[in-house]
Design an enzyme around this catalytic site. Structure first.
Site, PDB file in Angstrom:
ATOM      1  N   LYS A  28       0.931  -1.265   0.271  1.00 49.17           N
ATOM      2  CA  LYS A  28      -0.025   0.205  -0.149  1.00 49.17           C
ATOM      3  C   LYS A  28       0.760   1.190   0.175  1.00 49.17           C
ATOM      4  O   LYS A  28       0.380   2.191  -1.030  1.00 49.17           O
ATOM      5  CB  LYS A  28      -0.799   0.181   1.205  1.00 49.17           C
ATOM      6  CG  LYS A  28      -1.873  -1.229   0.958  1.00 49.17           C
ATOM      7  CD  LYS A  28      -2.767  -1.235   2.572  1.00 49.17           C
ATOM      8  CE  LYS A  28      -3.903  -2.633   2.428  1.00 49.17           C
ATOM      9  NZ  LYS A  28      -4.704  -2.512   3.518  1.00 49.17           N
TER      10      LYS A  28
ATOM     11  N   GLN B 290      -4.546  -1.235  10.110  1.00 48.50           N
ATOM     12  CA  GLN B 290      -4.523  -2.407   8.972  1.00 48.50           C
ATOM     13  C   GLN B 290      -4.983  -3.338  10.140  1.00 48.50           C
ATOM     14  O   GLN B 290      -4.406  -3.494  11.232  1.00 48.50           O
ATOM     15  CB  GLN B 290      -2.747  -2.808   8.706  1.00 48.50           C
ATOM     16  CG  GLN B 290      -3.137  -4.322   8.297  1.00 48.50           C
ATOM     17  CD  GLN B 290      -3.203  -4.814   6.436  1.00 48.50           C
ATOM     18  OE1 GLN B 290      -2.954  -3.427   5.616  1.00 48.50           O
ATOM     19  NE2 GLN B 290      -3.749  -5.555   6.432  1.00 48.50           N
TER      20      GLN B 290
ATOM     21  N   ASP C  48     -11.475   1.851   4.089  1.00 48.94           N
ATOM     22  CA  ASP C  48     -11.489   0.910   3.860  1.00 48.94           C
ATOM     23  C   ASP C  48     -12.770   0.792   3.538  1.00 48.94           C
ATOM     24  O   ASP C  48     -13.257  -0.616   3.274  1.00 48.94           O
ATOM     25  CB  ASP C  48     -10.495   0.659   5.024  1.00 48.94           C
ATOM     26  CG  ASP C  48      -9.647  -0.476   4.850  1.00 48.94           C
ATOM     27  OD1 ASP C  48      -9.688  -0.845   3.402  1.00 48.94           O
ATOM     28  OD2 ASP C  48      -9.119  -0.790   5.465  1.00 48.94           O
TER      29      ASP C  48
END
Ligand code: NDP
Length: 285
Positions: free
Chosen positions: A53, A97, A120
């Site tokens: 990422k 994460q 997200d």
């Protein structure tokens, strides 16, 4: 007939390239998209995902980066950091994460991220908006699947879609997006009865289970579109999907490989969501 293999890497590269002029336009107005990723602990798979990422964000000229915190980080400390990032106007996207260490309540952390910065798409507000058909941010993996279908010219309207897996991050939002694309959707899970027959009736089969080669050839209808979200580590280095690719690709019309299918799209869609967040910060909706 052999299936057409959907090249996720190429479609992801195209999606990332399409972001460049949007990033330039933002920069011309004095805004550089900022994606800040928080990684707690030292889970090796998470470290790889986060590095990928980070690399993609750098390539697009984003600001931000990765805040790497020790595994012992307390929940309150993490929530305070998220609050600080929520309040920071320079930050457009915040991603924590997953999975988090066991002592941190995942739901509390996801709820703390501002829905406007939740790139997200996991916040309950964003899940609700997706359900209502007005997504602010669609979760990156299901959004990536929809892009693969569109880029491959696959018609979804009226198709009988079966999604195997009902997680909040893949299965459920995947089903919502397919429903919005006019599929007739069934969500299957570990308690589903007659799963093989159900899958064998699907025009569009999405596997998001986390079990290597769980979907066998018999579970695939002749001419079906097969999307394999699964990423399973087998042995030291090999990655396989949830679908038995060799068998399924002989019956399917289209199929995604693992690696090189859906996985490549997830990061591209994260980048796209971050650009959208920065654009909205400029012109709030
Ligand atoms: P979860 O473990 O959260 O969910 C798995 C789902 O599969 C559950 O709903 C579970 O059912 C269902 N399931 C498990 N066993 C069976 C079975 N025997 N029969 C039918 N259903 C079953 O996983 P995720 O949704 O987070 O991820 C799924 C896969 O996708 C994993 O391999 C993961 O690594 C991969 N993934 C890939 C991404 C990418 O970028 N390509 C991104 C995210 C995930 P139940 O609810 O009943 O337990």
């Amino acid at each position: 007939m052999a299936a057409q293999i959907i090249d996720g890497k190429a479609i992801a590269a195209k999606a990332r390239k399409a972001l460049l002029p949007r990033v330039e336009a933002l920069k011309a107005k004095g805004i550089a998209p900022n994606l800040t990723v928080i990684l707690v602990g030292d889970d090796p798979a998470s470290a790889v995902y986060v590095r990928n990422k980070e690399r993609a964000a750098k390539e697009l000229g984003f600001l931000g980066g990765v805040l790497r915190l020790p595994a012992e980080t307390g929940q309150e400390e993490l929530l305070t950091l998220i609050k600080h990032l929520n309040d920071d106007e320079q930050v457009h996207g915040i991603l924590v994460q997953l999975p988090l260490p066991g002592h941190i309540l995942e739901s509390a952390v996801l709820a703390a991220i501002s829905p406007q910065k939740d790139v997200d798409g996991f916040h309950a507000v964003n899940a609700g908006r997706l359900m209502a058909g007005r997504p602010l941010f669609a979760p990156c993996t299901p959004k990536g699947v929809m892009r693969l279908l569109a880029e491959s010219g696959i018609e979804t309207r009226g198709k009988n879609a079966v999604v195997v897996g009902r997680s909040n991050i893949v299965g459920k939002p995947m089903a919502m997006l397919l429903l919005q694309a006019d599929c007739t959707v069934t969500i299957a899970h570990s308690k589903t009865q007659n799963l093989a027959a159900l899958c064998a009736g699907a025009d569009l089969l999405v596997a998001a289970i986390g079990r290597p080669k769980f979907i066998t050839t018999e579970m695939v209808k002749e001419g079906a579109v097969v999307i394999d979200v699964g990423i399973n580590r087998v042995g030291e280095k090999k990655l396989v999907g949830d679908v038995d690719f060799d068998g399924a690709s002989k019956k399917a019309s289209f199929i995604t490989p693992v690696p090189g299918g859906v996985g490549a799209m997830t990061i591209a869609m994260l980048m796209e969501n971050t650009v959208e967040a920065a654009e909205r910060a400029l012109a709030p909706c």
